[in-house]
Design a protein around this motif. Structure first.
Motif, PDB file in Angstrom:
ATOM      1  N   ASN A  58      43.736  32.104  40.001  1.00  0.00           N
ATOM      2  CA  ASN A  58      44.676  32.149  41.124  1.00  0.00           C
ATOM      3  C   ASN A  58      45.531  30.901  41.265  1.00  0.00           C
ATOM      4  O   ASN A  58      46.305  30.796  42.212  1.00  0.00           O
ATOM      5  CB  ASN A  58      43.942  32.434  42.432  1.00  0.00           C
TER       6      ASN A  58
ATOM      7  N   ARG B 213      44.172  50.421  33.534  1.00  0.00           N
ATOM      8  CA  ARG B 213      43.789  49.001  33.590  1.00  0.00           C
ATOM      9  C   ARG B 213      44.854  48.061  33.053  1.00  0.00           C
ATOM     10  O   ARG B 213      44.800  46.847  33.271  1.00  0.00           O
ATOM     11  CB  ARG B 213      42.490  48.775  32.829  1.00  0.00           C
TER      12      ARG B 213
ATOM     13  N   GLY C 137      43.501  34.462  47.710  1.00  0.00           N
ATOM     14  CA  GLY C 137      42.491  35.505  47.592  1.00  0.00           C
ATOM     15  C   GLY C 137      42.984  36.683  46.751  1.00  0.00           C
ATOM     16  O   GLY C 137      44.179  36.801  46.451  1.00  0.00           O
ATOM     17  N   SER C 138      42.061  37.538  46.383  1.00  0.00           N
ATOM     18  CA  SER C 138      42.402  38.705  45.568  1.00  0.00           C
ATOM     19  C   SER C 138      43.102  39.761  46.415  1.00  0.00           C
ATOM     20  O   SER C 138      42.676  40.066  47.532  1.00  0.00           O
ATOM     21  CB  SER C 138      41.136  39.317  44.957  1.00  0.00           C
ATOM     22  N   SER C 139      44.169  40.324  45.875  1.00  0.00           N
ATOM     23  CA  SER C 139      44.854  41.418  46.550  1.00  0.00           C
ATOM     24  C   SER C 139      44.035  42.698  46.410  1.00  0.00           C
ATOM     25  O   SER C 139      43.111  42.798  45.583  1.00  0.00           O
ATOM     26  CB  SER C 139      46.243  41.628  45.940  1.00  0.00           C
ATOM     27  N   GLY C 140      44.385  43.704  47.212  1.00  0.00           N
ATOM     28  CA  GLY C 140      43.738  44.997  47.073  1.00  0.00           C
ATOM     29  C   GLY C 140      43.929  45.585  45.683  1.00  0.00           C
ATOM     30  O   GLY C 140      43.030  46.230  45.137  1.00  0.00           O
ATOM     31  N   TYR C 141      45.103  45.350  45.106  1.00  0.00           N
ATOM     32  CA  TYR C 141      45.380  45.831  43.749  1.00  0.00           C
ATOM     33  C   TYR C 141      44.437  45.177  42.744  1.00  0.00           C
ATOM     34  O   TYR C 141      43.874  45.859  41.876  1.00  0.00           O
ATOM     35  CB  TYR C 141      46.833  45.524  43.388  1.00  0.00           C
ATOM     36  N   LEU C 142      44.230  43.863  42.849  1.00  0.00           N
ATOM     37  CA  LEU C 142      43.339  43.177  41.913  1.00  0.00           C
ATOM     38  C   LEU C 142      41.901  43.664  42.077  1.00  0.00           C
ATOM     39  O   LEU C 142      41.183  43.838  41.082  1.00  0.00           O
ATOM     40  CB  LEU C 142      43.408  41.667  42.124  1.00  0.00           C
ATOM     41  N   GLU C 143      41.482  43.911  43.298  1.00  0.00           N
ATOM     42  CA  GLU C 143      40.133  44.433  43.510  1.00  0.00           C
ATOM     43  C   GLU C 143      39.979  45.795  42.852  1.00  0.00           C
ATOM     44  O   GLU C 143      38.924  46.105  42.266  1.00  0.00           O
ATOM     45  CB  GLU C 143      39.836  44.510  45.009  1.00  0.00           C
ATOM     46  N   ARG C 144      41.021  46.627  42.924  1.00  0.00           N
ATOM     47  CA  ARG C 144      40.986  47.918  42.250  1.00  0.00           C
ATOM     48  C   ARG C 144      40.868  47.737  40.737  1.00  0.00           C
ATOM     49  O   ARG C 144      40.081  48.411  40.075  1.00  0.00           O
ATOM     50  CB  ARG C 144      42.248  48.719  42.590  1.00  0.00           C
TER      51      ARG C 144
ATOM     52  N   ASN D 217      39.571  45.210  39.165  1.00  0.00           N
ATOM     53  CA  ASN D 217      38.210  44.747  38.884  1.00  0.00           C
ATOM     54  C   ASN D 217      37.259  45.932  38.789  1.00  0.00           C
ATOM     55  O   ASN D 217      36.404  45.994  37.895  1.00  0.00           O
ATOM     56  CB  ASN D 217      37.745  43.790  39.984  1.00  0.00           C
ATOM     57  N   SER D 218      37.400  46.878  39.715  1.00  0.00           N
ATOM     58  CA  SER D 218      36.554  48.068  39.709  1.00  0.00           C
ATOM     59  C   SER D 218      36.808  48.918  38.475  1.00  0.00           C
ATOM     60  O   SER D 218      35.873  49.467  37.881  1.00  0.00           O
ATOM     61  CB  SER D 218      36.803  48.896  40.981  1.00  0.00           C
TER      62      SER D 218
END
Length: 236
Positions: free
Chosen positions: A9, A91, A128-135, A137-138
């Motif tokens: 980041n 991805r 911090g991680s955006s919602g997109y980055l969290e997706r 990661n999943s």
């Protein structure tokens, strides 16, 4: 060529990812690797078949998008014409890396999806991680787990001799002809002949459902040929 680097980041605080779909973003591919845990979703859109692994010793399941190399019949002027994408496509441009046993997230900085001004923000303004980055990661975790589970599935198919090569002869409305070969599918007669003990083992491992998802997906070859006819007519 790709240029994967470890995502962080600080260096990538302004990184954005273009999520639109198109040939200009590298989506003009004939197939993508897939794995049993996503067969149920993908069989609604794509034929799921198998190809020989690069070393020729095993098989890999793939979702087919076209009938020849470099062809994706799901791409339109408006993007990707299906509600579900294989995770290996979704991805991009992120990749899984390793530091010992620890999984690390990398990004291909040479990808046409990488931008500093357009698309989804990877990090929030405070780092911090955006919602997109969290997706993403999943998605990468699901890919890692899915690929790990593929070997056992393919071993079971080989154990019961359930894979057979096939060809699809194609004749378009224009009269043009072609043939798709080099892929494998489930041998349905051998599947039907398995005894109860073998079927129970396949069911308990979850492989039996995946096998039937592959069988069901083969009806999508008609969909691919219809899409090919429309693309052929539009190009004339």
């Amino acid at each position: 060529m790709s240029n994967p680097v470890l995502l962080n980041n600080v260096q990538h605080k302004n990184l954005r990812i273009i999520t639109k779909r198109g040939a200009e973003y590298g989506d003009n591919v004939m197939f993508a690797l897939t794995f049993p845990s996503e067969f149920r979703t993908l069989q609604a859109h794509y034929p799921i078949v198998f190809r020989k692994s690069d070393d020729g010793t095993s098989f890999e399941p793939v979702a087919l998008f076209g009938l020849q190399e470099g062809e994706n019949l799901f791409l339109t002027g408006d993007g990707w014409d299906a509600t579900d994408l294989p995770l290996l496509i979704e991805r991009q441009p992120f990749l899984i890396g390793r530091n010992g046993e620890e999984l690390m997230m990398h990004v291909d900085m040479d990808s046409p999806r990488v931008s500093g001004s357009e698309g989804e923000a990877v990090f929030l303004p405070h780092g911090g991680s955006s919602g997109y980055l969290e997706r993403m990661n999943s998605v990468l975790l699901a890919i890692h787990q899915g690929i790990q589970g593929t070997a056992g599935f393919v071993d079971a198919l080989k154990e019961h001799n359930l894979l057979e090569s096939f060809v699809v002869d194609i004749e378009l409305d224009s009269g043009a002809q072609g043939r798709l070969s080099g892929f494998y599918t489930i041998h349905e007669e051998r599947l039907a002949a398995l005894d109860g003990a073998a079927l129970e083992r396949l069911h308990k491992t979850g492989y039996l459902q995946a096998i039937y998802m592959v069988v069901a997906s083969m009806s999508n070859f008609r969909v691919l040929i219809d899409r090919k006819n429309r693309a052929d007519a539009a190009s004339r």
